[in-house]
Design a protein around this motif. Structure first.
Motif, PDB file in Angstrom:
ATOM      1  N   LYS A  93      -4.785   6.834  -6.304  1.00  0.00           N
ATOM      2  CA  LYS A  93      -5.337   6.128  -7.462  1.00  0.00           C
ATOM      3  C   LYS A  93      -6.730   5.582  -7.137  1.00  0.00           C
ATOM      4  O   LYS A  93      -7.634   5.617  -7.989  1.00  0.00           O
ATOM      5  CB  LYS A  93      -4.390   4.987  -7.864  1.00  0.00           C
ATOM      6  N   ALA A  94      -6.950   5.109  -5.915  1.00  0.00           N
ATOM      7  CA  ALA A  94      -8.270   4.615  -5.508  1.00  0.00           C
ATOM      8  C   ALA A  94      -9.298   5.748  -5.556  1.00  0.00           C
ATOM      9  O   ALA A  94     -10.443   5.536  -5.988  1.00  0.00           O
ATOM     10  CB  ALA A  94      -8.204   4.003  -4.104  1.00  0.00           C
TER      11      ALA A  94
ATOM     12  N   LYS B   2       0.850  -1.198   0.000  1.00  0.00           N
ATOM     13  CA  LYS B   2       0.000   0.000   0.000  1.00  0.00           C
ATOM     14  C   LYS B   2       0.881   1.240   0.000  1.00  0.00           C
ATOM     15  O   LYS B   2       1.878   1.311   0.715  1.00  0.00           O
ATOM     16  CB  LYS B   2      -0.912   0.021   1.240  1.00  0.00           C
TER      17      LYS B   2
ATOM     18  N   ASN C 210     -10.027   6.456  -9.220  1.00  0.00           N
ATOM     19  CA  ASN C 210     -10.906   5.424  -9.780  1.00  0.00           C
ATOM     20  C   ASN C 210     -12.361   5.680  -9.405  1.00  0.00           C
ATOM     21  O   ASN C 210     -13.259   5.500 -10.230  1.00  0.00           O
ATOM     22  CB  ASN C 210     -10.473   4.032  -9.317  1.00  0.00           C
ATOM     23  N   ARG C 211     -12.594   6.105  -8.174  1.00  0.00           N
ATOM     24  CA  ARG C 211     -13.960   6.443  -7.744  1.00  0.00           C
ATOM     25  C   ARG C 211     -14.496   7.609  -8.563  1.00  0.00           C
ATOM     26  O   ARG C 211     -15.652   7.599  -9.004  1.00  0.00           O
ATOM     27  CB  ARG C 211     -13.969   6.770  -6.247  1.00  0.00           C
TER      28      ARG C 211
ATOM     29  N   TYR D 157      -8.894   1.708   1.301  1.00  0.00           N
ATOM     30  CA  TYR D 157      -7.699   1.242   0.590  1.00  0.00           C
ATOM     31  C   TYR D 157      -6.710   0.593   1.562  1.00  0.00           C
ATOM     32  O   TYR D 157      -6.147  -0.452   1.276  1.00  0.00           O
ATOM     33  CB  TYR D 157      -7.050   2.419  -0.149  1.00  0.00           C
TER      34      TYR D 157
ATOM     35  N   ILE E 206     -12.305   6.649   1.274  1.00  0.00           N
ATOM     36  CA  ILE E 206     -11.708   5.781   0.250  1.00  0.00           C
ATOM     37  C   ILE E 206     -10.288   5.394   0.655  1.00  0.00           C
ATOM     38  O   ILE E 206      -9.878   4.239   0.511  1.00  0.00           O
ATOM     39  CB  ILE E 206     -11.731   6.477  -1.133  1.00  0.00           C
TER      40      ILE E 206
END
Length: 115
Positions: free
Chosen positions: A57-58, A50, A61-62, A86, A82
């Motif tokens: 990036k998470a 992680k 992506n959302r 993650y 988020i």
């Protein structure tokens, strides 16, 4: 206990320093530093798989999933949620630091009562 917390904070701070020109990375690091109050959270932040870039990036992506007309907005609290997801940080993980602090305070009060 404090040693692993300090190690985790140093770990994410080093990642941030490599990307200090990215205000989103800086904000994520500051948030994680703020909630890193116990060994459970610290160990999750030390997970080598992680990274702060991965957390960002998470969020990206959302934003892609919810975009309309090539626009999207992910507010700060949703973004931090988020990031927690993650890193697999749960509400229970965050509460663990609150309950241990309360116990520590109670222990101090107990000692003071016997003086």
């Amino acid at each position: 206990m404090q040693e692993i917390i300090n190690k985790a904070i140093a770990h994410i701070t080093n990642q941030m320093m490599q990307n200090q020109d990215d205000s989103a990375i800086v904000a994520i690091e500051e948030y994680l530093t703020d909630i890193c109050k116990n060994e459970v959270i610290a160990s999750k932040l030390l997970n080598e798989e992680k990274t702060l870039k991965g957390a960002l990036k998470a969020i990206e992506n959302r934003a892609r999933k919810i975009q309309k007309n090539k626009r999207a907005c992910v507010g700060p609290w949703e973004g931090f949620a988020i990031v927690e997801k993650y890193y697999s940080i749960t509400e229970e993980d965050k509460q663990a630091s609150n309950s241990s602090k309360s116990k520590k305070d109670m222990d101090l009060i107990d000692v003071m009562d016997f003086m």
